[in-house]
Design a protein around this motif. Structure first.
Motif, PDB file in Angstrom:
ATOM      1  N   GLN A  45      -0.547  -2.237   5.505  1.00  0.00           N
ATOM      2  CA  GLN A  45      -1.695  -2.444   4.524  1.00  0.00           C
ATOM      3  C   GLN A  45      -2.254  -1.104   4.070  1.00  0.00           C
ATOM      4  O   GLN A  45      -2.494  -1.102   2.717  1.00  0.00           O
ATOM      5  N   GLU A  46      -1.714  -0.017   4.464  1.00  0.00           N
ATOM      6  CA  GLU A  46      -2.236   1.288   4.059  1.00  0.00           C
ATOM      7  C   GLU A  46      -1.076   1.645   2.742  1.00  0.00           C
ATOM      8  O   GLU A  46      -1.647   1.978   1.779  1.00  0.00           O
ATOM      9  N   ILE A  47       0.119   0.978   3.000  1.00  0.00           N
ATOM     10  CA  ILE A  47       1.144   1.297   1.785  1.00  0.00           C
ATOM     11  C   ILE A  47       0.526   0.485   0.426  1.00  0.00           C
ATOM     12  O   ILE A  47       0.821   0.813  -0.556  1.00  0.00           O
ATOM     13  N   ARG A  48       0.247  -0.948   1.039  1.00  0.00           N
ATOM     14  CA  ARG A  48      -0.218  -1.694  -0.246  1.00  0.00           C
ATOM     15  C   ARG A  48      -1.368  -1.109  -0.807  1.00  0.00           C
ATOM     16  O   ARG A  48      -1.548  -1.114  -2.194  1.00  0.00           O
ATOM     17  N   ASP A  49      -2.373  -0.616  -0.048  1.00  0.00           N
ATOM     18  CA  ASP A  49      -3.566   0.002  -0.722  1.00  0.00           C
ATOM     19  C   ASP A  49      -3.199   1.199  -1.658  1.00  0.00           C
ATOM     20  O   ASP A  49      -3.880   1.313  -2.630  1.00  0.00           O
ATOM     21  N   THR A  50      -2.172   2.060  -1.172  1.00  0.00           N
ATOM     22  CA  THR A  50      -1.679   3.303  -1.901  1.00  0.00           C
ATOM     23  C   THR A  50      -1.176   2.809  -3.339  1.00  0.00           C
ATOM     24  O   THR A  50      -1.393   3.263  -4.281  1.00  0.00           O
ATOM     25  N   VAL A  51      -0.296   1.907  -2.811  1.00  0.00           N
ATOM     26  CA  VAL A  51       0.382   1.154  -4.449  1.00  0.00           C
ATOM     27  C   VAL A  51      -0.621   0.466  -5.290  1.00  0.00           C
ATOM     28  O   VAL A  51      -0.692   0.980  -6.385  1.00  0.00           O
ATOM     29  N   ALA A  52      -1.598  -0.139  -4.884  1.00  0.00           N
ATOM     30  CA  ALA A  52      -2.755  -0.674  -5.590  1.00  0.00           C
ATOM     31  C   ALA A  52      -3.479   0.595  -6.307  1.00  0.00           C
ATOM     32  O   ALA A  52      -3.655   0.183  -7.587  1.00  0.00           O
TER      33      ALA A  52
END
Length: 405
Positions: free
Chosen positions: A328-335
């Motif tokens: 989820q952290e990676i997804r948030d960063t990408v977003a």
């Protein structure tokens, strides 16, 4: 001993351990034994708490007499030419002296306080430096003795003979295995006695680096190492600077052995800020090098922020995140990057490709586990159930900086 060796070692600052009275009796030692400082090797010479208290009390009394001039103290205070109080001081007189000193400090201006702080802090640093140099000598001697014991025990073909001997005979000395190994490594350095003023810790840190350096002179590895990394001890104003220069050479050697190219000036600035080049630093710079980045930027970032990059967590006391949280952290960063008007061009696309490949491999493995009857659920939303696998090489500082924009 050749003249070049004498010159490099600073002349009379360095003394040979073979001329130390009390160990060899001076038998067969060249030169005038009276010029060699006497080192006491009395068994059981540790001070009791009471003895150490009395020694420190006497030092403090002399210091406080120097600060106050002994003005207002009852009785006559006798002081020798070294500033040491030689007359007996009762507890009552000491209490008055302590009070006078505190009052004296309370009346000092900023400049006087500055001098008091600097003088005593310099004395602290000097005492630590001197002690470490003396301990370099002691560590070398202990290491040589341990190597001899190891040889004797190994010749008897006893399994774990050396370690059993150490456990039986050295347990009370609190000389642990790791420390023993460190001292033995120092003793294996051919010219260690020429550089004992570096101290036991610096010599121990230098030993494994010397092993990795090809082509050093067998009988003078430290001297050869200094020549290779352009270290000149003659220009050092004190021992601390000398140890710093050796440390700079050690850092450059570590980086070179790991195929990391950074300028000497960049590493010097990094060390001057109080950092040491650690394994994590090298890994971060290797990652930058492997992806076409500039490893020096990592050092610059640490210097600027006055700390190394750390993994950001909401609570430092919490256990490590599970895969779902990391995903989820990676997804948030990408977003956040996708919403940004522009994305730093320093982000390496091949790093993203590597991450995608790792995720696909993990997804395939989880799917295979499900087909085999596993309870792993891969039908849920990928963002929640498929944890991303971090790249094998740590992310570069440039990528990390871009993710914070």
């Amino acid at each position: 001993m050749d003249n070049d060796s004498k010159k490099e070692r600073g002349g009379s600052e360095y003394t040979s351990i073979t001329g130390t009275p009390g160990m060899t009796g001076g038998t067969g030692a060249p030169g005038n034994p009276s010029t060699t400082p006497h080192l006491s090797l009395v068994k059981g010479s540790r001070q009791s708490p009471e003895e150490l208290h009395d020694q420190i009390r006497n030092e403090r009394i002399s210091m406080y007499v120097g600060i106050t001039g002994a003005a207002g103290l009852p009785g006559d205070i006798e002081v020798n030419d070294k500033g040491e109080v030689t007359s007996p001081i009762s507890d009552e007189v000491e209490a008055v002296l302590n009070d006078l000193t505190l009052k004296k400090i309370d009346t000092m201006g900023a400049d006087e306080l500055k001098d008091l702080i600097i003088t005593n802090n310099d004395a602290i640093n000097a005492s630590i430096t001197d002690l470490d140099a003396h301990n370099g000598n002691r560590a070398y001697t202990v290491g040589k003795a341990l190597l001899r014991v190891e040889y004797i025990q190994s010749s008897r073909n006893l399994k774990n003979g050396f370690e059993d001997w150490c456990e039986e005979n050295l347990k009370a000395t609190r000389l642990k295995k790791r420390t023993r190994q460190k001292y033995m490594e120092i003793a294996r350095i051919a010219d260690a006695t020429d550089y004992v003023v570096l101290g036991s810790e610096k010599l121990a840190g230098l030993a494994p680096i010397l092993k990795k350096e090809d082509g050093l002179a067998p009988n003078h590895p430290i001297r050869s190492f200094m020549e290779r990394y352009d270290i000149s001890l003659q220009t050092c104003v004190d021992v601390d600077e000398m140890r710093f220069e050796i440390g700079l050479g050690m850092a450059m050697a570590k980086l070179g052995n790991n195929k990391v190219s950074v300028s000497r000036d960049s590493v010097r600035k990094f060390l001057e800020c109080g950092f040491e080049v650690t394994k994590k630093d090298i890994e971060a710079m290797k990652a930058a090098t492997d992806t076409g980045g500039d490893p020096a930027k990592y050092l610059e970032r640490v210097i600027k922020n006055k700390q190394r990059p750390t993994v950001r967590t909401s609570d430092a006391n919490k256990p490590p995140k599970n895969f779902q949280e990391q995903a989820q952290e990676i997804r948030d960063t990408v977003a956040s990057l996708l919403k940004s008007p522009s994305v730093s061009k320093d982000i390496q696309v091949d790093r993203i490709d590597a991450l995608i490949q790792d995720l696909e491999a993990l997804k395939h493995r989880l799917s295979g586990s499900k087909d085999a009857g596993s309870t792993v659920d891969t039908t849920a939303d990928t963002s929640a159930s498929v944890p991303p696998v971090p790249p094998q090489v740590p992310s570069t500082p440039d990528v990390d900086a871009a993710s914070n924009e």
